[in-house]
Design an enzyme around this catalytic site. Structure first.
Site, PDB file in Angstrom:
ATOM      1  CB  SER A   1      -9.300  -0.499   4.156  1.00 30.85           C
ATOM      2  OG  SER A   1      -9.970  -1.701   3.685  1.00 30.85           O
TER       3      SER A   1
ATOM      4  CD  GLU B   1      -5.346   1.286   2.271  1.00 30.97           C
ATOM      5  OE1 GLU B   1      -5.607   1.039   1.099  1.00 30.97           O
ATOM      6  OE2 GLU B   1      -5.493   0.253   3.039  1.00 30.97           O
TER       7      GLU B   1
ATOM      8  NE  ARG C   1      -3.753  -2.340   0.086  1.00 32.60           N
ATOM      9  CZ  ARG C   1      -3.247  -3.482  -0.294  1.00 32.60           C
ATOM     10  NH1 ARG C   1      -2.120  -3.742  -0.890  1.00 32.60           N
ATOM     11  NH2 ARG C   1      -4.289  -4.514  -0.415  1.00 32.60           N
TER      12      ARG C   1
END
Length: 349
Positions: A246, A341, A169
């Site tokens: 998320s 995130e 990520r």
């Protein structure tokens, strides 16, 4: 001749984020292609104005105070294919809607992107975040990118994926405003089969063994079904989808430092490392689906504890208060610090 980027009359960044949160920018400019992006950013740089790149706004948390600078909306469209045997290299402009790209490649019988179906946002953001889901990530398929280099004010073409520092990520592009993605290239399979199905939940849904390759269209429909069940496919009428996806990444820890929790999902993450389920940590810390934040204006999704959602009438401050409550609850219980995130713009946890 090329069209100039256009300044929009609506400066609210809440109109350009999936959370429907965030204050105004000083100026919002719509750029219809790579050249227009370079011109808009170059003009702002010359004027000494901060720049915020906005695609689909699906990974942005913008402060209630807004952004004191120019927000550039990536709106360039276009796809091209070049076949080389059983591989097709697909070149995509940064402003293309990501799920439209996935749908188009699946419709063309190309395999590789189907497990990334239903993810909101624009294509240019996918290598920045190294977007991933259901056992596939952009790093698996990315060939190279074209970048606008703000320091030299030049376009760098065909920058190899190997130079982007792609990891879980993240990439060297994340949190770095010096380079802006203008277009991307993916190497996809032309044999009519998907990427190997590595995610156990997806394999069970498809009724196949792990590592099987299936019809890309079947994999896409299965992924979309799973995402809808978790409120992860955008729907303006469904507040569970008013989110940034998320909110926390799955923490990666040395094996000896990872808490042992019955039933907590965990995966190997390199030598001596383990990746823990952030959702599992949140649940085991006592947070349930629908857990409400300030005034009920924000809450955990009613379907998935990893998504923080805006229920209407809320603020970014409300959302961050809920995020801190969840983060601190997990830390207090298990000693694990969850990291956000999304990109936080003029705000922090």
């Amino acid at each position: 001749m090329h069209a100039a980027a256009t300044t929009t009359t609506d400066s609210r960044l809440s109109a350009h984020t999936t959370l429907r949160l965030g204050g105004p920018a000083t100026r919002v400019v719509r750029a219809e292609g790579a050249r227009e992006v370079a011109d808009a950013v170059g003009s702002a740089d010359a004027a000494g104005e901060p720049v915020l790149l906005v695609g689909g706004g699906s990974n942005l948390v913008v402060a209630d105070e807004g952004f004191d600078g120019t927000a550039v909306l990536l709106a360039g469209r276009g796809m091209a294919h070049e076949r080389d045997g059983d591989t097709v290299v697909v070149t995509v402009e940064a402003g293309e809607d990501w799920d439209d790209v996935v749908a188009a490649t699946v419709a063309d019988g190309l395999g590789g992107l189907e497990c990334l179906s239903g993810i909101p946002g624009r294509t240019g953001a996918t290598p920045v975040q190294n977007v991933g889901a259901y056992g596939v990530e952009v790093a698996d398929l990315l060939v190279d990118v074209d970048l606008y280099d703000r320091r030299s004010r030049t376009v760098r073409e065909h920058v190899p994926a190997s130079e982007l520092g792609l990891a879980y990520r993240t990439s060297v592009l994340k949190g770095n405003d010096d380079a802006i993605v203008l277009r991307v290239r993916f190497a996809l399979s032309a044999d009519g089969r998907s990427a190997p199905i590595r995610y156990a939940e997806l394999a069970r849904t498809l009724g196949v063994a792990p590592e099987s390759r299936v019809d890309p269209a079947a994999a896409r429909e299965a992924v979309l079904g799973l995402r809808r069940g978790k409120g992860m496919v955008l729907d303006a009428a469904d507040h569970d989808t008013w989110s940034a996806g998320s909110f926390f990444t799955n923490p990666i820890l040395p094996v000896g430092e990872a808490p042992v929790i019955d039933g907590l999902a965990a995966w190997p993450a390199g030598e001596g490392l383990v990746k823990l389920s952030a959702a599992g940590l949140i649940q085991n810390a006592g947070f349930t689906r629908g857990h409400a934040g300030p005034g009920g204006r924000v809450s955990l999704s009613t379907r998935h504890v990893l998504a923080l959602t805006h229920r209407g009438g809320g603020t970014t401050a409300d959302l961050l208060a809920l995020a801190r409550e969840v983060r601190d609850g997990v830390t207090d219980r298990f000693g694990v610090v969850l990291r956000p995130e999304p990109v936080l713009v003029h705000c922090a946890l």
